[in-house]
Design a protein around this motif. Sequence first.
Motif, PDB file in Angstrom:
ATOM      1  N   VAL A   1      14.503  13.014  -0.290  1.00 32.67           N
ATOM      2  CA  VAL A   1      14.639  12.634   1.114  1.00 32.67           C
ATOM      3  C   VAL A   1      13.541  11.644   1.514  1.00 32.67           C
ATOM      4  N   CYS A   2      12.311  11.939   1.130  1.00 31.39           N
ATOM      5  CA  CYS A   2      11.198  11.044   1.447  1.00 31.39           C
ATOM      6  C   CYS A   2       9.951  11.532   0.724  1.00 31.39           C
ATOM      7  N   GLY A   3       8.926  10.725   0.774  1.00 32.36           N
ATOM      8  CA  GLY A   3       7.605  11.125   0.309  1.00 32.36           C
ATOM      9  C   GLY A   3       6.713  11.332   1.519  1.00 32.36           C
ATOM     10  N   LEU A   4       5.646  12.065   1.325  1.00 30.56           N
ATOM     11  CA  LEU A   4       4.712  12.314   2.414  1.00 30.56           C
ATOM     12  C   LEU A   4       3.296  12.318   1.848  1.00 30.56           C
ATOM     13  N   SER A   5       2.514  11.306   2.217  1.00 28.22           N
ATOM     14  CA  SER A   5       1.141  11.207   1.748  1.00 28.22           C
ATOM     15  C   SER A   5       0.219  11.979   2.669  1.00 28.22           C
TER      16      SER A   5
ATOM     17  N   PRO B   1       0.802  -1.228   0.000  1.00 23.49           N
ATOM     18  CA  PRO B   1       0.000   0.000   0.000  1.00 23.49           C
ATOM     19  C   PRO B   1       0.835   1.278   0.000  1.00 23.49           C
ATOM     20  N   ASP B   2       2.065   1.204   0.521  1.00 26.73           N
ATOM     21  CA  ASP B   2       2.918   2.391   0.506  1.00 26.73           C
ATOM     22  C   ASP B   2       3.184   2.851  -0.919  1.00 26.73           C
ATOM     23  N   TYR B   3       3.269   1.892  -1.841  1.00 28.39           N
ATOM     24  CA  TYR B   3       3.574   2.219  -3.230  1.00 28.39           C
ATOM     25  C   TYR B   3       2.333   2.746  -3.964  1.00 28.39           C
ATOM     26  N   GLU B   4       1.203   2.652  -3.299  1.00 30.56           N
ATOM     27  CA  GLU B   4      -0.033   3.274  -3.798  1.00 30.56           C
ATOM     28  C   GLU B   4      -0.334   4.553  -3.024  1.00 30.56           C
ATOM     29  N   PHE B   5       0.647   4.983  -2.213  1.00 28.71           N
ATOM     30  CA  PHE B   5       0.498   6.155  -1.347  1.00 28.71           C
ATOM     31  C   PHE B   5      -0.679   5.978  -0.394  1.00 28.71           C
ATOM     32  N   CYS B   6      -1.011   4.729  -0.091  1.00 31.23           N
ATOM     33  CA  CYS B   6      -2.079   4.398   0.858  1.00 31.23           C
ATOM     34  C   CYS B   6      -3.412   5.041   0.474  1.00 31.23           C
TER      35      CYS B   6
ATOM     36  N   HIS C   1      12.987   4.783  -4.603  1.00 32.11           N
ATOM     37  CA  HIS C   1      12.680   4.753  -6.037  1.00 32.11           C
ATOM     38  C   HIS C   1      12.760   6.171  -6.619  1.00 32.11           C
ATOM     39  N   HIS C   2      13.826   6.871  -6.262  1.00 32.73           N
ATOM     40  CA  HIS C   2      14.017   8.235  -6.767  1.00 32.73           C
ATOM     41  C   HIS C   2      14.137   8.255  -8.287  1.00 32.73           C
ATOM     42  N   GLY C   3      14.660   7.164  -8.878  1.00 32.14           N
ATOM     43  CA  GLY C   3      14.769   7.096 -10.336  1.00 32.14           C
ATOM     44  C   GLY C   3      13.412   7.120 -11.013  1.00 32.14           C
ATOM     45  N   VAL C   4      12.441   6.415 -10.423  1.00 32.03           N
ATOM     46  CA  VAL C   4      11.081   6.410 -10.951  1.00 32.03           C
ATOM     47  C   VAL C   4      10.473   7.806 -10.826  1.00 32.03           C
ATOM     48  N   CYS C   5      10.745   8.454  -9.705  1.00 28.65           N
ATOM     49  CA  CYS C   5      10.225   9.818  -9.503  1.00 28.65           C
ATOM     50  C   CYS C   5      10.763  10.753 -10.578  1.00 28.65           C
ATOM     51  N   ARG C   6      12.046  10.630 -10.899  1.00 30.17           N
ATOM     52  CA  ARG C   6      12.650  11.507 -11.923  1.00 30.17           C
ATOM     53  C   ARG C   6      12.069  11.200 -13.302  1.00 30.17           C
ATOM     54  N   GLU C   7      11.813   9.923 -13.543  1.00 26.70           N
ATOM     55  CA  GLU C   7      11.240   9.538 -14.832  1.00 26.70           C
ATOM     56  C   GLU C   7       9.865  10.165 -15.032  1.00 26.70           C
ATOM     57  N   VAL C   8       9.054  10.164 -13.988  1.00 29.24           N
ATOM     58  CA  VAL C   8       7.691  10.684 -14.092  1.00 29.24           C
ATOM     59  C   VAL C   8       7.662  12.211 -14.052  1.00 29.24           C
ATOM     60  N   LEU C   9       8.473  12.802 -13.188  1.00 30.86           N
ATOM     61  CA  LEU C   9       8.399  14.250 -12.975  1.00 30.86           C
ATOM     62  C   LEU C   9       9.288  15.042 -13.919  1.00 30.86           C
ATOM     63  N   GLY C  10      10.266  14.395 -14.518  1.00 30.47           N
ATOM     64  CA  GLY C  10      11.111  15.065 -15.493  1.00 30.47           C
ATOM     65  C   GLY C  10      11.889  16.229 -14.902  1.00 30.47           C
ATOM     66  N   ALA C  11      11.830  17.385 -15.576  1.00 26.74           N
ATOM     67  CA  ALA C  11      12.618  18.555 -15.187  1.00 26.74           C
ATOM     68  C   ALA C  11      12.226  19.090 -13.817  1.00 26.74           C
ATOM     69  N   GLU C  12      11.065  18.715 -13.335  1.00 30.68           N
ATOM     70  CA  GLU C  12      10.620  19.187 -12.018  1.00 30.68           C
ATOM     71  C   GLU C  12      11.470  18.591 -10.897  1.00 30.68           C
ATOM     72  N   LEU C  13      12.118  17.451 -11.165  1.00 30.94           N
ATOM     73  CA  LEU C  13      12.979  16.805 -10.181  1.00 30.94           C
ATOM     74  C   LEU C  13      14.346  16.547 -10.815  1.00 30.94           C
TER      75      LEU C  13
ATOM     76  N   GLY D   1      -1.475  11.947   7.680  1.00 32.64           N
ATOM     77  CA  GLY D   1      -0.198  12.036   6.982  1.00 32.64           C
ATOM     78  C   GLY D   1       0.638  10.799   7.231  1.00 32.64           C
ATOM     79  N   LYS D   2       1.439  10.427   6.235  1.00 37.00           N
ATOM     80  CA  LYS D   2       2.307   9.262   6.390  1.00 37.00           C
ATOM     81  C   LYS D   2       3.618   9.485   5.652  1.00 37.00           C
ATOM     82  N   LEU D   3       4.711   9.411   6.396  1.00 36.75           N
ATOM     83  CA  LEU D   3       6.049   9.488   5.831  1.00 36.75           C
ATOM     84  C   LEU D   3       6.347   8.210   5.060  1.00 36.75           C
ATOM     85  N   GLN D   4       6.963   8.331   3.865  1.00 37.62           N
ATOM     86  CA  GLN D   4       7.235   7.150   3.054  1.00 37.62           C
ATOM     87  C   GLN D   4       8.655   7.178   2.489  1.00 37.62           C
ATOM     88  N   PHE D   5       9.533   6.378   3.096  1.00 35.67           N
ATOM     89  CA  PHE D   5      10.916   6.259   2.644  1.00 35.67           C
ATOM     90  C   PHE D   5      10.992   5.491   1.325  1.00 35.67           C
TER      91      PHE D   5
END
Length: 281
Positions: free
Chosen positions: A276-280, A198-203, A257-269, A248-252
Amino acid sequence: MAEEDALVEKCVTLFEKALGKGQDVLDEDEFKTILVKLQIDDAFISVAKKHACSEDGKISWRRFLLWCVAGEQAAVELPLGLRLIASRHCTHSFDVSRAVPHALIRDILEGSRSLPSSSNTQPWTVIVVQGTTRDRLRGKMLQKFDAGDDGQAQYANQPKNMIERMQKAVDGYGRQFYENHLGLERSDKAGRRLKFRPDYEFCGAPVHLILCCPYEQSVVEGVDGIFLDMGTLLTAILLGAHSHGLGGKLQFSVAKHHGVCREVLGAELPDDLLVVCGLSI
């Protein structure tokens, strides 16, 4: 003490079952129904209801538990800020249909700008992810998880060799959460790993924040004070969300998976930012 702990645990289970989705407030009838199930008499319910009411007249079951555990006088006299700190918890299930207004997120982030940081460096960058972008990020992270890829963060979030007090806290949490709550034995590694899906679905959270800081300074130079500043920001955002009735939930896992984040967000990241972390929310 063991009997009190068992009662508190039973309270949490009943309240969360009645409300679901990590919510905190309920109406008077629901509140009374749950306390009756706990075999609590009417006189106590009347007093408890008075101390469980928040400023807007709604009943907060976490405030009720705080009153039960800390004592009537402590719960009544705690300032609002301390009540928020004492009642906050990690939300493991969100209501994706409940929209979080953009203005609310903006206000929380704007309010956090007054936080102290080393020489006022304010090293943080916060990326707000929602809607179709959140869905794409969630889908790609789930693909990684289901393929057995747990990723790897660009920094360590736990020491390899913990002092006794830290290890005791980790082990105690593992027993309480995995074994007592989920019924998963220590040897059931596959079952325990599945718990993180569920963490990978941001709960189910409608909004996800990605907290970043400068990679060069925090990792290459190793300026540890930057992580101190990031922890201050994280705490403020969590309390700010909680003050608006949001979980709220902190998600390490997002940092791993910072590489996946960069792939999706592009120039924004860009690469010069450390995830550092995600926060749902």
